[in-house]
Scaffold this motif. Structure first.
Motif, PDB file in Angstrom:
ATOM      1  N   MET A   1       0.832  -1.188   0.000  1.00 32.83           N
ATOM      2  CA  MET A   1       0.000   0.000   0.000  1.00 32.83           C
ATOM      3  C   MET A   1       0.876   1.251   0.000  1.00 32.83           C
ATOM      4  O   MET A   1       2.027   1.199   0.375  1.00 32.83           O
ATOM      5  N   ARG A   2       0.290   2.360  -0.380  1.00 29.81           N
ATOM      6  CA  ARG A   2       0.938   3.670  -0.407  1.00 29.81           C
ATOM      7  C   ARG A   2       2.298   3.649  -1.110  1.00 29.81           C
ATOM      8  O   ARG A   2       3.309   4.049  -0.551  1.00 29.81           O
ATOM      9  N   LYS A   3       2.286   3.191  -2.326  1.00 33.51           N
ATOM     10  CA  LYS A   3       3.506   3.244  -3.128  1.00 33.51           C
ATOM     11  C   LYS A   3       3.705   4.620  -3.729  1.00 33.51           C
ATOM     12  O   LYS A   3       4.729   4.879  -4.356  1.00 33.51           O
ATOM     13  N   ILE A   4       2.701   5.500  -3.557  1.00 33.60           N
ATOM     14  CA  ILE A   4       2.805   6.881  -4.006  1.00 33.60           C
ATOM     15  C   ILE A   4       2.282   7.805  -2.904  1.00 33.60           C
ATOM     16  O   ILE A   4       1.561   7.369  -2.011  1.00 33.60           O
ATOM     17  N   ASP A   5       2.651   9.052  -2.992  1.00 36.89           N
ATOM     18  CA  ASP A   5       2.223  10.068  -2.024  1.00 36.89           C
ATOM     19  C   ASP A   5       0.974  10.756  -2.572  1.00 36.89           C
ATOM     20  O   ASP A   5       1.047  11.491  -3.555  1.00 36.89           O
ATOM     21  N   ILE A   6      -0.164  10.521  -1.954  1.00 32.58           N
ATOM     22  CA  ILE A   6      -1.434  11.065  -2.440  1.00 32.58           C
ATOM     23  C   ILE A   6      -1.449  12.594  -2.410  1.00 32.58           C
ATOM     24  O   ILE A   6      -2.133  13.225  -3.203  1.00 32.58           O
ATOM     25  N   THR A   7      -0.674  13.189  -1.525  1.00 34.07           N
ATOM     26  CA  THR A   7      -0.665  14.648  -1.422  1.00 34.07           C
ATOM     27  C   THR A   7       0.003  15.308  -2.628  1.00 34.07           C
ATOM     28  O   THR A   7      -0.079  16.515  -2.798  1.00 34.07           O
ATOM     29  N   LYS A   8       0.651  14.523  -3.468  1.00 34.19           N
ATOM     30  CA  LYS A   8       1.322  15.044  -4.655  1.00 34.19           C
ATOM     31  C   LYS A   8       0.594  14.636  -5.939  1.00 34.19           C
ATOM     32  O   LYS A   8       1.105  14.843  -7.038  1.00 34.19           O
ATOM     33  N   GLN A   9      -0.597  14.051  -5.807  1.00 35.36           N
ATOM     34  CA  GLN A   9      -1.341  13.547  -6.954  1.00 35.36           C
ATOM     35  C   GLN A   9      -2.457  14.501  -7.370  1.00 35.36           C
ATOM     36  O   GLN A   9      -2.809  15.423  -6.639  1.00 35.36           O
ATOM     37  N   ASP A  10      -3.028  14.233  -8.535  1.00 39.90           N
ATOM     38  CA  ASP A  10      -4.141  15.021  -9.073  1.00 39.90           C
ATOM     39  C   ASP A  10      -5.432  14.533  -8.410  1.00 39.90           C
ATOM     40  O   ASP A  10      -5.933  13.452  -8.731  1.00 39.90           O
ATOM     41  N   ILE A  11      -5.941  15.332  -7.476  1.00 38.32           N
ATOM     42  CA  ILE A  11      -7.144  15.003  -6.715  1.00 38.32           C
ATOM     43  C   ILE A  11      -8.093  16.183  -6.831  1.00 38.32           C
ATOM     44  O   ILE A  11      -7.704  17.319  -6.566  1.00 38.32           O
ATOM     45  N   ARG A  12      -9.342  15.895  -7.185  1.00 39.89           N
ATOM     46  CA  ARG A  12     -10.323  16.967  -7.370  1.00 39.89           C
ATOM     47  C   ARG A  12     -11.570  16.684  -6.548  1.00 39.89           C
ATOM     48  O   ARG A  12     -12.125  15.589  -6.605  1.00 39.89           O
ATOM     49  N   CYS A  13     -12.006  17.678  -5.791  1.00 44.85           N
ATOM     50  CA  CYS A  13     -13.273  17.581  -5.082  1.00 44.85           C
ATOM     51  C   CYS A  13     -14.378  17.631  -6.128  1.00 44.85           C
ATOM     52  O   CYS A  13     -14.267  18.327  -7.128  1.00 44.85           O
ATOM     53  N   CYS A  14     -15.431  16.889  -5.879  1.00 41.76           N
ATOM     54  CA  CYS A  14     -16.526  16.876  -6.849  1.00 41.76           C
ATOM     55  C   CYS A  14     -17.875  16.722  -6.146  1.00 41.76           C
ATOM     56  O   CYS A  14     -17.937  16.284  -4.992  1.00 41.76           O
ATOM     57  N   ASP A  15     -18.919  17.112  -6.832  1.00 41.52           N
ATOM     58  CA  ASP A  15     -20.303  16.886  -6.394  1.00 41.52           C
ATOM     59  C   ASP A  15     -20.718  17.616  -5.130  1.00 41.52           C
ATOM     60  O   ASP A  15     -21.661  17.214  -4.468  1.00 41.52           O
ATOM     61  N   GLY A  16     -20.025  18.663  -4.742  1.00 37.41           N
ATOM     62  CA  GLY A  16     -20.462  19.454  -3.598  1.00 37.41           C
ATOM     63  C   GLY A  16     -20.083  18.857  -2.264  1.00 37.41           C
ATOM     64  O   GLY A  16     -19.366  17.869  -2.165  1.00 37.41           O
ATOM     65  N   LEU A  17     -20.602  19.493  -1.233  1.00 37.64           N
ATOM     66  CA  LEU A  17     -20.363  19.075   0.147  1.00 37.64           C
ATOM     67  C   LEU A  17     -21.629  18.406   0.674  1.00 37.64           C
ATOM     68  O   LEU A  17     -22.733  18.863   0.380  1.00 37.64           O
ATOM     69  N   TYR A  18     -21.470  17.368   1.447  1.00 36.43           N
ATOM     70  CA  TYR A  18     -22.602  16.675   2.046  1.00 36.43           C
ATOM     71  C   TYR A  18     -22.563  16.894   3.552  1.00 36.43           C
ATOM     72  O   TYR A  18     -21.570  16.577   4.202  1.00 36.43           O
ATOM     73  N   ILE A  19     -23.625  17.442   4.079  1.00 36.10           N
ATOM     74  CA  ILE A  19     -23.692  17.710   5.511  1.00 36.10           C
ATOM     75  C   ILE A  19     -24.545  16.628   6.144  1.00 36.10           C
ATOM     76  O   ILE A  19     -25.710  16.450   5.791  1.00 36.10           O
ATOM     77  N   ASP A  20     -23.945  15.898   7.066  1.00 31.78           N
ATOM     78  CA  ASP A  20     -24.626  14.797   7.737  1.00 31.78           C
ATOM     79  C   ASP A  20     -24.913  15.205   9.181  1.00 31.78           C
ATOM     80  O   ASP A  20     -24.603  16.317   9.589  1.00 31.78           O
ATOM     81  N   ILE A  21     -25.448  14.295   9.935  1.00 34.24           N
ATOM     82  CA  ILE A  21     -25.796  14.569  11.331  1.00 34.24           C
ATOM     83  C   ILE A  21     -24.578  14.977  12.162  1.00 34.24           C
ATOM     84  O   ILE A  21     -24.672  15.835  13.020  1.00 34.24           O
ATOM     85  N   ASP A  22     -23.415  14.367  11.898  1.00 37.65           N
ATOM     86  CA  ASP A  22     -22.249  14.627  12.741  1.00 37.65           C
ATOM     87  C   ASP A  22     -21.004  15.066  11.991  1.00 37.65           C
ATOM     88  O   ASP A  22     -19.937  15.206  12.583  1.00 37.65           O
ATOM     89  N   CYS A  23     -21.109  15.283  10.662  1.00 40.93           N
ATOM     90  CA  CYS A  23     -19.910  15.627   9.901  1.00 40.93           C
ATOM     91  C   CYS A  23     -20.280  16.253   8.564  1.00 40.93           C
ATOM     92  O   CYS A  23     -21.435  16.297   8.177  1.00 40.93           O
ATOM     93  N   ILE A  24     -19.240  16.722   7.884  1.00 42.45           N
ATOM     94  CA  ILE A  24     -19.350  17.188   6.500  1.00 42.45           C
ATOM     95  C   ILE A  24     -18.425  16.305   5.680  1.00 42.45           C
ATOM     96  O   ILE A  24     -17.292  16.037   6.079  1.00 42.45           O
TER      97      ILE A  24
END
Length: 113
Positions: A1-24
């Motif tokens: 696992m973790r053969k790459i550093d995710i913090t250096k990868q192409d990551i995009r937030c999508c589809d908005g934010l979901y607000i639940d009973i105890d978290c976002i």
């Protein structure tokens, strides 16, 4: 696992934010070889895909989950983030919240609760 550093990868937030009973929560598009990060074996299977989510809690915790979806099944797994990844995803969630909602995660949380 973790053969790459995710913090250096192409990551995009999508589809908005979901607000639940105890978290976002935020869903991400991951534009890299997920098998190298999660230790999965899905890249070569066109009928299988991976969904990744992070969850922000008002006490400051950040948690993550990934799901492996097929045409017939969904399996969900908790994913332990490193300390560096927690900071990275907190910043990414804050930036997304500010651009999408015009406010911080905490301000959005207070508005909804």
């Amino acid at each position: 696992m973790r053969k790459i550093d995710i913090t250096k990868q192409d990551i995009r937030c999508c589809d908005g934010l979901y607000i639940d009973i105890d978290c976002i929560n935020v869903e991400y598009e991951l534009w890299f070889d997920v098998d190298k990060y999660f230790g999965t074996h899905i890249e070569s299977d066109d009928s299988t895909w991976l969904n990744f989510y992070t969850y922000w809690y008002p006490d400051g915790r950040i948690c993550a989950v990934y799901e492996i979806d097929t045409d017939t099944d969904v399996q969900s797994y908790d994913w332990e983030l490193t300390d560096e990844e927690k900071v990275f995803f907190l910043n990414k969630m804050e930036e997304y919240c500010k651009s999408f909602e015009g406010k911080s995660l905490m301000d959005l949380w207070k508005e909804w609760n």
